[in-house]
Scaffold this motif. Structure first.
Motif, mmCIF file in Angstrom:
data_model
loop_
_atom_site.group_PDB
_atom_site.id
_atom_site.type_symbol
_atom_site.label_atom_id
_atom_site.label_comp_id
_atom_site.label_asym_id
_atom_site.label_seq_id
_atom_site.Cartn_x
_atom_site.Cartn_y
_atom_site.Cartn_z
ATOM 1 N N LEU A 1 -10.864 18.060 1.478
ATOM 2 C CA LEU A 1 -11.785 17.511 2.462
ATOM 3 C C LEU A 1 -11.151 16.332 3.198
ATOM 4 N N VAL A 2 -10.491 15.473 2.404
ATOM 5 C CA VAL A 2 -9.787 14.354 3.033
ATOM 6 C C VAL A 2 -8.784 14.871 4.063
ATOM 7 N N ALA A 3 -8.042 15.872 3.676
ATOM 8 C CA ALA A 3 -7.026 16.412 4.580
ATOM 9 C C ALA A 3 -7.677 16.950 5.852
ATOM 10 N N LEU A 4 -8.774 17.664 5.659
ATOM 11 C CA LEU A 4 -9.467 18.267 6.803
ATOM 12 C C LEU A 4 -9.878 17.192 7.806
ATOM 13 N N LEU A 5 -10.493 16.147 7.294
ATOM 14 C CA LEU A 5 -10.987 15.109 8.200
ATOM 15 C C LEU A 5 -9.849 14.246 8.734
ATOM 16 N N TRP A 6 -8.905 13.925 7.860
ATOM 17 C CA TRP A 6 -7.802 13.066 8.287
ATOM 18 C C TRP A 6 -7.039 13.670 9.459
ATOM 19 N N THR A 7 -6.745 14.926 9.332
ATOM 20 C CA THR A 7 -5.927 15.534 10.391
ATOM 21 C C THR A 7 -6.626 15.495 11.741
ATOM 22 N N SER A 8 -7.951 15.566 11.734
ATOM 23 C CA SER A 8 -8.595 15.555 13.051
ATOM 24 C C SER A 8 -8.915 14.138 13.533
ATOM 25 N N LEU A 9 -8.983 13.192 12.618
ATOM 26 C CA LEU A 9 -9.385 11.852 13.052
ATOM 27 C C LEU A 9 -8.235 10.853 13.121
ATOM 28 N N PHE A 10 -7.362 10.878 12.121
ATOM 29 C CA PHE A 10 -6.380 9.805 12.020
ATOM 30 C C PHE A 10 -4.933 10.276 12.082
ATOM 31 N N GLN A 11 -4.730 11.570 12.166
ATOM 32 C CA GLN A 11 -3.362 12.052 12.112
ATOM 33 C C GLN A 11 -2.503 11.427 13.216
ATOM 34 N N ARG A 12 -3.076 11.266 14.390
ATOM 35 C CA ARG A 12 -2.301 10.691 15.501
ATOM 36 C C ARG A 12 -1.981 9.226 15.233
ATOM 37 N N LEU A 13 -2.809 8.565 14.414
ATOM 38 C CA LEU A 13 -2.584 7.141 14.150
ATOM 39 C C LEU A 13 -1.665 6.931 12.959
ATOM 40 N N GLU A 14 -1.830 7.795 11.989
ATOM 41 C CA GLU A 14 -1.038 7.660 10.763
ATOM 42 C C GLU A 14 -0.884 9.037 10.145
ATOM 43 N N PRO A 15 0.186 9.703 10.502
ATOM 44 C CA PRO A 15 0.364 11.082 10.028
ATOM 45 C C PRO A 15 0.564 11.123 8.513
ATOM 46 N N ILE A 16 -0.027 12.097 7.881
ATOM 47 C CA ILE A 16 0.260 12.284 6.466
ATOM 48 C C ILE A 16 0.752 13.711 6.255
ATOM 49 N N ASP A 17 1.489 13.874 5.181
ATOM 50 C CA ASP A 17 2.009 15.195 4.833
ATOM 51 C C ASP A 17 0.999 15.861 3.910
ATOM 52 N N VAL A 18 0.192 16.701 4.526
ATOM 53 C CA VAL A 18 -0.912 17.291 3.775
ATOM 54 C C VAL A 18 -0.410 18.090 2.586
ATOM 55 N N GLY A 19 0.610 18.878 2.809
ATOM 56 C CA GLY A 19 1.144 19.683 1.711
ATOM 57 C C GLY A 19 1.552 18.812 0.534
ATOM 58 N N ALA A 20 2.265 17.738 0.833
ATOM 59 C CA ALA A 20 2.705 16.849 -0.239
ATOM 60 C C ALA A 20 1.518 16.207 -0.946
ATOM 61 N N MET A 21 0.509 15.864 -0.174
ATOM 62 C CA MET A 21 -0.655 15.237 -0.791
ATOM 63 C C MET A 21 -1.345 16.203 -1.738
ATOM 64 N N LEU A 22 -1.490 17.451 -1.295
ATOM 65 C CA LEU A 22 -2.151 18.417 -2.165
ATOM 66 C C LEU A 22 -1.320 18.664 -3.418
ATOM 67 N N GLU A 23 0.004 18.686 -3.260
ATOM 68 C CA GLU A 23 0.870 18.856 -4.447
ATOM 69 C C GLU A 23 0.707 17.696 -5.405
ATOM 70 N N ALA A 24 0.682 16.497 -4.844
ATOM 71 C CA ALA A 24 0.511 15.322 -5.692
ATOM 72 C C ALA A 24 -0.816 15.387 -6.440
ATOM 73 N N HIS A 25 -1.825 15.837 -5.692
ATOM 74 C CA HIS A 25 -3.151 15.963 -6.323
ATOM 75 C C HIS A 25 -3.112 16.960 -7.467
ATOM 76 N N LEU A 26 -2.478 18.099 -7.228
ATOM 77 C CA LEU A 26 -2.388 19.125 -8.261
ATOM 78 C C LEU A 26 -1.620 18.590 -9.474
ATOM 79 N N ALA A 27 -0.537 17.897 -9.192
ATOM 80 C CA ALA A 27 0.261 17.340 -10.291
ATOM 81 C C ALA A 27 -0.581 16.383 -11.134
ATOM 82 N N LEU A 28 -1.300 15.500 -10.441
ATOM 83 C CA LEU A 28 -2.154 14.548 -11.158
ATOM 84 C C LEU A 28 -3.194 15.275 -12.008
ATOM 85 N N MET A 29 -3.843 16.236 -11.396
ATOM 86 C CA MET A 29 -4.892 16.957 -12.107
ATOM 87 C C MET A 29 -4.339 17.649 -13.333
#
Lengths: 215, 215, 215, 215
Positions: free
Chosen positions: C178-206
DNA sequence: GATGAATGAGGATTCATTCAT
DNA sequence: GATGAATGAATCCTCATTCAT
């Protein structure tokens, strides 16, 4: 607190009479436009322009085009009938005189006036507004015919009239009024008729017929 | 398939009568739709559906919605008057009998028929189509009233009628017909009336009045 | 008769696929415009222009602006969930692998695709369309969370997972989506994030958390 | 009466605090209305009615509907972050305790409060107000994530946390907060969840993961 | 300052008319 | 000739904004 109230009462709520006046201006304009174009093709732009207000202003007084039409229709219903009922029935005069009074009223207070225009509009649009046709039938037609029938019955009871056609079909008495109403708006420019003379001729004919001893 | 196509090409050009039939179907459908909704709110979609053709097809027969309406109006004009003129005037019968024949025609051939519907439509839309009102006045109203006036004059000339109101205002004779026409479409469901009886009562009244020796 | 039918079949009813294609073009244009402006401020003029059709054409495919929105919403509901349910549950692989597959799907088939845009739109307008929120909850949210819960339960049953937080709150697993969904449409132009990496990090943590023997 | 008027004139110019109070009333009303309808469909009539002022009065405090929205958005920005930054960072407690404090704040001071509503509104309307999205990103998102990152870095530096996922993606920590925020406004009526318990479960999971010696 | 009536630009929707097939 | 999808002008209605009181 009273002080505050007073202090704030700096906009003396536009008087009710001003409000009525503007509504009336809108209704008057609407009548013109509806008569020229019929309900469906009347444009509220035109109504507004003719009333001297902006388009949106109309919606401060009526919620929709249809409501505008209905307000207009209602404004022309009822008052006249009550007036003439009292005028005519109260008088203890011969039935013939009552009919004369009725026709005079019809001629002077309906035909050629705003009231007549509203009737024209109702006749034209009745099929689009069945509920309004119902109201109109109840408030105007039924009562008008009832009045005529009462006069006719009195005439018969008193021996003034020898025949009962008018009791059975009071419509026959006002039929020429309907002709006059429609003629003036449709054909008057092509072939003018003298409505007053026509109604007099009609009354004369009716009287001869009703009093005819041969029947 | 090519054969079939060819066979079709050999089919004699759609006959004029077929063309007329389709136009008539469109006019019939249009009358229904115009009567239900008035000119402005009638949709050509509905006309097409009711006529069983596509919307575009209408434009192969009439160039516009207005032309459709006018064609419809024209189709109901003239024929009836000519018929009744011949029927009534040709007979060497008393004026009273002529009037009776006229009313019978009115009752059987106009009221309650497609002709009556067209008249209703014209009355309703006349103010939108001034030219049509003019044609209608010239072709129907004038001739109809002229017919009545002729009958009335004959009656007077022959000594059948003692008064001339009908000569001056032939409208008085058909006024109840107009009432009947409008009543049946507007108020019949609310308060049914016997149109035939009303017309008879009207005729009876008129006869009494016209023959009244006291005038 | 067959001949006639054939002769008239000259307009081969625009094929169903053409119709679908045009509807899809309208839906695509509408998605863009709705996303840019929200439902209320989206203008059908813009939708039409972007779809390359006239304003009125839209109404040949959907009966109203609201229906357009709903058609759009419906078009993004259901299919994806069914697909992923089959893909993930059918495989007899460890729960961790199932989660990985789920995230891969989320990343590749939802985020950054038309599906994701529709979800964004639904999230934004859900309060204006309560019924749609209900459908969305039933068809997507419930099923998606149910899928996650099933995976979590399997993981616990098989001894892969030692803690049950994900069974109780499967929302925790997709929260970063959900964060990724909203971030990409609202803040990606201001502060790009690597969605794939974030999801991987999340999976690793979980995974660490769920497998943690200390719990 | 003149006296009263005069008495009013002597009243000291409406104090700044009274002005602030009325502005606040307008902002409060606006928040309610914007939340119910979204920016585009919110009517200033409704805002005025709910605030107990006339429509025109709003324009004495803000120059336009958009400015009203922006004032509202600004009013919910910044304060909270500064508060929590001080609260959390000042304490010399373990990173885990800092996160707990942060979540407690999130749960009690944001979710379910006016602050949370403003965030919901911003999320919903951000794409219409790119400038506002920018401010929000700078004042809230960046600082909030910065705070989380600081906590995470401390945790790593002190040996409390063994993995750095939270340093790289602090979004993972507040993701469930976002879920809670949206869920409560969209699906709570359909499927209620215990937000407090979910946040606790999330914290528990995160702690296990971060402390996991196997990584 | 406060009011709320008035304004009029803006947009959804309808439907007569056209035209490629 | 026949079709019906496509067009876009026309009009109702809403509501942010203004301003006389």
């Amino acid at each position: 607190m009273a002080t505050k109230r007073h202090a704030f009462k700096n906009t003396p709520a536009r008087s009710e009479s001003e409000r009525r006046a503007k509504l009336q201006a809108i209704l008057d304009a609407a009548l013109d436009v509806f008569l020229d174009n019929g309900f469906a093709e009347a444009r509220l732009d035109d109504v507004a322009a003719r009333a001297g207000v902006a388009k949106g202003t109309i919606y401060l007084y009526v919620p929709s085009k249809q409501a505008l039409f209905e307000a207009l229709a209602q404004s022309g219903i009822g008052g006249a009938i009550a007036t003439i009922e009292q005028k005519v029935l109260a008088l203890d005069i011969p039935a013939e005189e009552q009919l004369k009074a009725l026709f005079a009223f019809l001629h002077q207070e309906v035909l050629g006036t705003r009231r007549g225009d509203i009737v024209r509009l109702l006749l034209r649009e009745a099929s689009r507004f069945p509920e309004l046709a119902e109201i109109y039938h109840r408030e105007v037609i039924s009562r008008g015919l009832g009045l005529l029938r009462t006069i006719a019955e009195r005439g018969v009871a008193r021996g003034e009239f020898r025949s009962d056609e008018l009791v059975r079909f009071p419509q026959l008495a006002i039929a020429p009024g309907l002709v006059a109403l429609l003629w003036t708006s449709l054909f008057q420019r092509l072939e003018p008729i003298d409505v007053g003379a026509m109604l007099e001729a009609h009354l004369a004919l009716m009287m001869k017929a009703l009093k005819d001893p041969s029947s």
